[in-house]
Design an enzyme around this catalytic site. Structure first.
Site, mmCIF file in Angstrom:
data_model
loop_
_atom_site.group_PDB
_atom_site.id
_atom_site.type_symbol
_atom_site.label_atom_id
_atom_site.label_comp_id
_atom_site.label_asym_id
_atom_site.label_seq_id
_atom_site.Cartn_x
_atom_site.Cartn_y
_atom_site.Cartn_z
ATOM 1 N N HIS A 52 39.945 45.823 43.443
ATOM 2 C CA HIS A 52 40.079 44.517 42.830
ATOM 3 C C HIS A 52 41.210 44.644 41.563
ATOM 4 O O HIS A 52 42.088 43.739 41.714
ATOM 5 C CB HIS A 52 38.943 43.809 42.686
ATOM 6 C CG HIS A 52 38.027 43.279 43.602
ATOM 7 N ND1 HIS A 52 36.751 43.824 43.816
ATOM 8 C CD2 HIS A 52 38.115 42.597 44.733
ATOM 9 C CE1 HIS A 52 36.169 43.324 44.744
ATOM 10 N NE2 HIS A 52 37.022 42.634 45.349
ATOM 11 N N MET A 77 35.941 37.606 45.637
ATOM 12 C CA MET A 77 34.311 37.204 45.961
ATOM 13 C C MET A 77 33.569 37.795 44.840
ATOM 14 O O MET A 77 32.629 37.836 44.674
ATOM 15 C CB MET A 77 33.894 37.513 47.162
ATOM 16 C CG MET A 77 34.762 36.556 48.192
ATOM 17 S SD MET A 77 33.673 36.481 49.808
ATOM 18 C CE MET A 77 33.208 37.967 50.342
ATOM 19 N N SER A 131 34.634 48.894 48.400
ATOM 20 C CA SER A 131 34.288 47.606 48.838
ATOM 21 C C SER A 131 33.029 47.282 47.927
ATOM 22 O O SER A 131 31.995 47.907 47.628
ATOM 23 C CB SER A 131 33.893 47.851 50.251
ATOM 24 O OG SER A 131 33.272 46.651 50.767
ATOM 25 N N SER A 132 33.099 45.928 47.714
ATOM 26 C CA SER A 132 31.846 45.426 46.985
ATOM 27 C C SER A 132 30.231 45.717 47.794
ATOM 28 O O SER A 132 29.323 45.984 47.342
ATOM 29 C CB SER A 132 31.705 43.954 46.925
ATOM 30 O OG SER A 132 33.159 43.472 46.243
ATOM 31 N N TYR A 180 32.128 40.675 42.030
ATOM 32 C CA TYR A 180 31.497 42.284 42.135
ATOM 33 C C TYR A 180 32.681 43.252 42.143
ATOM 34 O O TYR A 180 32.965 44.057 43.013
ATOM 35 C CB TYR A 180 30.644 42.388 43.203
ATOM 36 C CG TYR A 180 29.169 43.402 42.936
ATOM 37 C CD1 TYR A 180 28.570 43.167 42.034
ATOM 38 C CD2 TYR A 180 29.335 44.900 43.669
ATOM 39 C CE1 TYR A 180 27.548 44.047 41.721
ATOM 40 C CE2 TYR A 180 28.634 45.564 43.220
ATOM 41 C CZ TYR A 180 27.529 45.354 42.231
ATOM 42 O OH TYR A 180 26.621 46.146 42.048
ATOM 43 N N LEU A 181 33.449 43.153 41.137
ATOM 44 C CA LEU A 181 34.820 43.798 41.180
ATOM 45 C C LEU A 181 34.869 45.241 41.090
ATOM 46 O O LEU A 181 33.828 45.796 40.381
ATOM 47 C CB LEU A 181 35.630 43.158 39.835
ATOM 48 C CG LEU A 181 35.757 41.815 40.005
ATOM 49 C CD1 LEU A 181 36.788 41.431 38.600
ATOM 50 C CD2 LEU A 181 36.518 41.153 41.234
ATOM 51 N N HIS A 182 35.513 45.945 41.625
ATOM 52 C CA HIS A 182 35.651 47.291 41.597
ATOM 53 C C HIS A 182 37.171 47.694 41.582
ATOM 54 O O HIS A 182 38.024 46.761 41.365
ATOM 55 C CB HIS A 182 35.182 47.922 42.916
ATOM 56 C CG HIS A 182 35.671 47.446 44.277
ATOM 57 N ND1 HIS A 182 37.019 47.398 44.768
ATOM 58 C CD2 HIS A 182 34.996 46.642 45.165
ATOM 59 C CE1 HIS A 182 37.356 46.977 45.653
ATOM 60 N NE2 HIS A 182 36.189 46.338 46.153
ATOM 61 N N LYS A 216 43.372 46.567 52.407
ATOM 62 C CA LYS A 216 41.888 46.932 53.038
ATOM 63 C C LYS A 216 41.591 45.920 54.126
ATOM 64 O O LYS A 216 40.989 46.458 55.288
ATOM 65 C CB LYS A 216 40.905 46.958 51.999
ATOM 66 C CG LYS A 216 39.561 46.912 52.246
ATOM 67 C CD LYS A 216 38.759 48.149 52.439
ATOM 68 C CE LYS A 216 37.401 47.880 52.854
ATOM 69 N NZ LYS A 216 36.641 46.622 52.481
ATOM 70 N N ASP A 217 41.908 44.760 53.672
ATOM 71 C CA ASP A 217 41.446 43.741 54.819
ATOM 72 C C ASP A 217 42.994 43.365 55.503
ATOM 73 O O ASP A 217 43.446 42.313 55.310
ATOM 74 C CB ASP A 217 40.806 42.386 54.013
ATOM 75 C CG ASP A 217 39.632 42.613 53.411
ATOM 76 O OD1 ASP A 217 38.686 42.447 54.127
ATOM 77 O OD2 ASP A 217 39.767 43.100 52.414
HETATM 78 P P1 AMP Z 1 36.850 40.547 48.337
HETATM 79 O O1 AMP Z 1 36.509 40.454 46.938
HETATM 80 O O2 AMP Z 1 36.262 41.647 49.098
HETATM 81 O O3 AMP Z 1 37.155 39.203 49.126
HETATM 82 O O4 AMP Z 1 38.186 41.331 48.271
HETATM 83 C C1 AMP Z 1 39.278 40.443 47.528
HETATM 84 C C2 AMP Z 1 40.661 41.041 47.490
HETATM 85 O O5 AMP Z 1 40.648 42.367 47.258
HETATM 86 C C3 AMP Z 1 41.023 41.040 49.090
HETATM 87 O O6 AMP Z 1 42.377 40.835 49.020
HETATM 88 C C4 AMP Z 1 40.830 42.637 49.392
HETATM 89 O O7 AMP Z 1 41.569 42.905 50.556
HETATM 90 C C5 AMP Z 1 41.036 43.124 48.288
HETATM 91 N N1 AMP Z 1 40.365 44.535 48.307
HETATM 92 C C6 AMP Z 1 39.032 44.813 48.357
HETATM 93 N N2 AMP Z 1 38.631 46.263 48.439
HETATM 94 C C7 AMP Z 1 39.952 46.738 48.356
HETATM 95 C C8 AMP Z 1 40.291 48.008 48.415
HETATM 96 N N3 AMP Z 1 39.733 49.311 48.399
HETATM 97 N N4 AMP Z 1 41.666 48.378 48.286
HETATM 98 C C9 AMP Z 1 42.661 47.476 48.137
HETATM 99 N N5 AMP Z 1 42.279 46.073 48.158
HETATM 100 C C10 AMP Z 1 40.919 45.640 48.126
#
Ligand code: AMP
Length: 281
Positions: free
Chosen positions: A37, A30, A185-186, A32-34, A149-150
């Site tokens: 991601h 989604m 986390s974003s 706001y990459l860290h 994480k999820d």
């Molecule tokens: P999101 O943008 O939050 O929907 O996350 C996109 C993907 O990145 C999902 O598969 C999340 O599980 C993964 N993700 C987010 N934060 C982390 C993290 N700290 N460690 C590993 N995977 C992550």
């Protein structure tokens, strides 16, 4: 770096890549990459010949009153970071492109969505599985990478792929953490300095659970109570759930045997954070 906004453009690009014999790796995000991601993107680059990252804040996975409107965004920064992590194509559709007028289909996974986050976010996983199914049909990946994480999301997607005979391999990547242990986390961007300190209680509680487990504790209630006690002793925290459960069915267990999942969701101020670890196995 190619940026594609239309479904038909993405499908045509995927067909070209596949015709040239290149295996496609997809990382759905989604934005706001860290670093978390980016680790998924690097993992995808090892598993495939070309990495596609999707950036789409999917409205259907947010419930009423959740943070859809204030979800953080930084598209230019995302493009730069993804490029550095080996991404060649960014698929960034609008909500109208993904859900045009007349849209009325949903993908629902039944039992594993009923536990953990499914209890307080009843429409969330239906939104996730529907959009991930659509992303698979747009990007046509050989492999798709998700974060542990999820953890529940990963379990739900694996179930969907098996049940619907989808020809995509699912790869999970361990939780990536800040130097002090907070899961990246974003949504960490929402935390003020005091909340950021309290948010560390999630990781500290997982460490406490691991110490108890390594000391021989196998009673799920003892571990759960200790975790809840530690988190609740920090200001601004309110526990949504702390569960000790089977890592495949996500059903709660009373006694820890083999590999067991400890998963938790905690509101820190207005920000809902999740974290987890596995014990044993
Ligand atoms: P999101 O943008 O939050 O929907 O996350 C996109 C993907 O990145 C999902 O598969 C999340 O599980 C993964 N993700 C987010 N934060 C982390 C993290 N700290 N460690 C590993 N995977 C992550």
């Amino acid at each position: 770096m190619r940026i594609i906004e239309s479904v038909s453009g993405m499908q045509a690009a995927a067909d070209e890549l596949r015709a040239s014999g290149r295996k496609i790796g997809l990382v759905p995000t989604m934005g706001y990459l860290h670093e978390g991601h980016l680790e998924l993107m690097r993992a995808a680059a090892k598993q495939a010949d070309v990495v596609v990252a999707s950036i789409f804040v999917n409205p259907t996975q947010f419930g009423p009153g959740e943070d859809l409107d204030r979800y953080p965004r930084d598209f230019d920064g995302d493009v730069r970071k993804a490029g550095g992590a080996g991404v060649e194509v960014i698929f960034a559709p609008t909500a109208e492109e993904m859900y045009p007028p007349g849209f009325q289909t949903k993908v629902r996974v039944e039992r594993v969505t009923k536990h953990l986050c499914g209890l307080s976010r009843p429409v969330h996983f239906e939104g996730v599985t529907t959009v991930v199914c659509k992303l698979f049909n747009c990007v046509k990946p050989d492999v798709a990478v998700f974060g542990e994480k999820d953890f529940q999301q990963l379990v739900v997607i694996e179930r969907m792929v098996i049940d619907l005979n989808m020809e995509v391999r699912i790869v999970g990547v361990p939780v990536q953490r800040e130097p002090d242990g907070l899961a990246m986390s974003s949504r960490n961007a929402y935390l003020n300095a005091e909340e950021r300190r309290s948010a560390l209680s999630l990781f500290k509680s997982l460490e406490l659970a691991r110490r108890l487990y390594n000391g021989g504790e196998r009673d799920a209630r003892v571990i759960r109570d200790a975790v809840i006690g530690l988190i609740s002793s920090h200001p601004f925290t309110s526990v949504d759930y702390v569960e000790v459960c089977d890592p495949v069915s996500l059903e709660a267990v009373d006694v820890l045997k083999g590999r067991t999942l400890l998963a938790l969701a905690v509101n820190v101020g207005r920000t809902r954070l999740i974290d987890n670890c596995t014990l044993g196995g």
